[in-house]
Write an enzyme that holds these catalytic residues in place. Structure first.
Site, mmCIF file in Angstrom:
data_model
loop_
_atom_site.group_PDB
_atom_site.id
_atom_site.type_symbol
_atom_site.label_atom_id
_atom_site.label_comp_id
_atom_site.label_asym_id
_atom_site.label_seq_id
_atom_site.Cartn_x
_atom_site.Cartn_y
_atom_site.Cartn_z
ATOM 1 N N THR A 107 35.162 46.650 52.188
ATOM 2 C CA THR A 107 34.189 46.961 51.146
ATOM 3 C C THR A 107 33.112 45.900 51.133
ATOM 4 O O THR A 107 33.234 44.873 51.787
ATOM 5 C CB THR A 107 34.854 47.040 49.760
ATOM 6 O OG1 THR A 107 33.991 47.735 48.882
ATOM 7 C CG2 THR A 107 35.166 45.674 49.201
ATOM 8 N N LYS B 202 34.618 50.613 42.948
ATOM 9 C CA LYS B 202 35.113 49.240 42.981
ATOM 10 C C LYS B 202 34.341 48.333 42.053
ATOM 11 O O LYS B 202 34.529 47.120 42.063
ATOM 12 C CB LYS B 202 35.036 48.714 44.406
ATOM 13 C CG LYS B 202 35.813 49.570 45.386
ATOM 14 C CD LYS B 202 35.518 49.146 46.790
ATOM 15 C CE LYS B 202 35.837 50.253 47.749
ATOM 16 N NZ LYS B 202 35.342 49.954 49.069
ATOM 17 N N GLY C 49 33.487 43.517 39.968
ATOM 18 C CA GLY C 49 33.511 44.172 41.278
ATOM 19 C C GLY C 49 34.562 43.502 42.128
ATOM 20 O O GLY C 49 34.698 42.275 42.090
ATOM 21 N N SER D 214 33.854 42.695 53.378
ATOM 22 C CA SER D 214 33.580 42.734 54.811
ATOM 23 C C SER D 214 32.091 42.709 55.129
ATOM 24 O O SER D 214 31.677 42.128 56.125
ATOM 25 C CB SER D 214 34.228 43.967 55.437
ATOM 26 O OG SER D 214 33.773 45.131 54.778
#
Length: 177
Positions: free
Chosen positions: A6, A39, A51, A130
């Site tokens: 994410t 998220k 988040g 990521s």
């Protein structure tokens, strides 16, 4: 089965704080399991935005613990973040959780990690996950070189990160403090 991947970005500019995240959940770094996960969410009477990146179950566990800390410390974001980081690092069970969080209210923003870190972003932009480094670079460049609002910067940085990072998609959820 390991679910991950994410990008989350937080941006503060001109009194506005925004957290944005993509919707992709990836299994074993090979298969997109879901493209519209949320998220980024509001907690503590909708006054705090959170988040998360990392394991979904771990992130939900940590967000629940963080909200408990906010309740315990009457919404004091820094105190709640520090207490969560201490608990996360010190508790044998929580220590195993793999996630990072960006938490913010209208005045403050922090990255919280399981290694005990509570980091306030130096330039008004922070990112995790990521694609975090891509979003961070884009966000800083946009913040320093455009007249875009915090929300516009967050959306554009996420769009750029989704073009580069295979674990990030363009299904963006944005919350404004």
């Amino acid at each position: 089965m390991k679910l991950e991947g994410t990008t989350i970005i937080g941006v503060r500019k001109n009194g506005q704080t925004v957290i944005a995240g993509d919707g992709q959940v990836t299994q074993n770094q090979q298969v997109v399991m879901k493209s519209n996960a949320k998220k980024v969410r509001r907690i503590y009477n909708d006054s705090v935005i959170l988040g998360f990146a990392g394991s979904v179950a771990d992130a939900f566990t940590l967000s629940e613990r963080f909200e408990e800390m906010l309740n315990k410390y009457s919404g004091n974001l820094m105190r709640a973040a520090v207490e969560l980081a201490m608990l996360w690092r010190g508790d044998r069970t929580l220590r195993q959780l793999e996630a990072l969080m960006i938490v913010a209210d209208k005045n403050e923003m922090y990255i919280v990690s399981g290694s005990g870190d509570v980091i306030e972003p130096e330039y008004g932009v922070c990112a995790i996950g990521s694609g975090g480094n891509y979003a961070l670079a884009a966000g800083r460049a946009l913040l320093e070189n455009t007249d875009m609002t915090a929300e516009q910067i967050a959306r554009e940085a996420m769009r750029l990160a989704s073009d580069i990072c295979i674990f990030t998609n363009s299904n963006i959820v944005v919350e404004v403090a």
